[in-house]
Design a protein around this motif. Structure first.
Motif, short mmCIF file in Angstrom:
data_model
loop_
_atom_site.label_atom_id
_atom_site.label_comp_id
_atom_site.label_asym_id
_atom_site.label_seq_id
_atom_site.Cartn_x
_atom_site.Cartn_y
_atom_site.Cartn_z
N VAL A 58 11.72 -2.92 -6.27
CA VAL A 58 10.33 -2.58 -6.58
C VAL A 58 10.23 -1.11 -6.99
O VAL A 58 9.59 -0.77 -7.98
N ARG A 59 10.87 -0.24 -6.24
CA ARG A 59 10.83 1.19 -6.57
C ARG A 59 11.45 1.46 -7.95
O ARG A 59 10.92 2.25 -8.74
N SER A 75 0.41 8.42 -17.80
CA SER A 75 0.88 8.30 -16.42
C SER A 75 0.21 7.07 -15.82
O SER A 75 -0.64 6.44 -16.47
N PHE A 76 0.55 6.76 -14.59
CA PHE A 76 -0.07 5.59 -13.96
C PHE A 76 -1.59 5.78 -13.83
O PHE A 76 -2.33 4.80 -13.77
N ARG A 95 5.72 -7.05 1.89
CA ARG A 95 6.78 -6.04 1.79
C ARG A 95 6.60 -5.20 0.53
O ARG A 95 6.76 -3.98 0.55
N ILE A 96 6.28 -5.87 -0.57
CA ILE A 96 6.07 -5.17 -1.84
C ILE A 96 4.84 -4.28 -1.75
O ILE A 96 4.87 -3.11 -2.16
N PRO A 101 1.41 1.88 -2.63
CA PRO A 101 0.66 3.14 -2.53
C PRO A 101 1.46 4.39 -2.94
O PRO A 101 0.87 5.39 -3.35
N ASP A 102 2.78 4.32 -2.87
CA ASP A 102 3.60 5.46 -3.29
C ASP A 102 3.48 5.72 -4.79
O ASP A 102 3.82 6.81 -5.25
N TYR A 103 3.02 4.73 -5.56
CA TYR A 103 2.98 4.83 -7.02
C TYR A 103 1.58 4.65 -7.59
O TYR A 103 1.31 5.04 -8.71
#
Length: 135
Positions: A58-59, A75-76, A95-96, A101-103
């Motif tokens: 995923v990352r 950008s995102f 899990r995903i 939230p990191d992205y």
């Protein structure tokens, strides 16, 4: 009625991934009418094979997505619509979604469509987006 020729596609390539896209016969992203349409991005290694660990996959998919967005000057934060494909979502979605939230950034968030699938060419997660190109 006379056919009007379509202008050539304005394709965006992230650095270092051209051979993979050429091999698989698709464009990573196309600019059109002020928007960027990004093909589904997966957590593939340099040779195109899946990263085996789900969280790492995923990352890596987000890393590839962000490289495409950056190559187009986005950008995102410019993303307005997201579609995610998840193999076995009952098992994998939570899990995903702990990684997202990191992205994802802060509210307001883009629209989202989540689709459960049975097969993604050996991957467990794929993300495709539409972004508004900066003026």
């Amino acid at each position: 009625m006379k056919d009007i020729p379509m202008p050539p596609r304005d394709v965006v390539f992230p650095p270092g991934r051209q051979a993979l896209y050429k091999k698989n016969r698709y464009s990573p992203a196309v600019r059109s009418n002020g928007f960027l349409f990004v093909s589904g991005q997966v957590g593939s290694r340099a040779d195109g094979t899946p990263e085996p660990d789900l969280e790492s996959q995923v990352r890596l998919a987000f890393t590839h997505l962000n490289a495409v967005l950056e190559a187009a000057g986005c950008s995102f934060d410019d993303v307005v619509d997201v579609t995610v494909f998840v193999v076995d979502p009952e098992k994998n979605f939570e899990r995903i979604w702990q990684i997202v939230p990191d992205y994802w950034g802060n509210a307001p968030y883009p629209t989202l469509t989540g689709i459960g699938v049975t097969w993604l060419y050996g991957f467990q997660f794929e993300i495709k987006v539409i972004a508004k190109l900066p003026s």
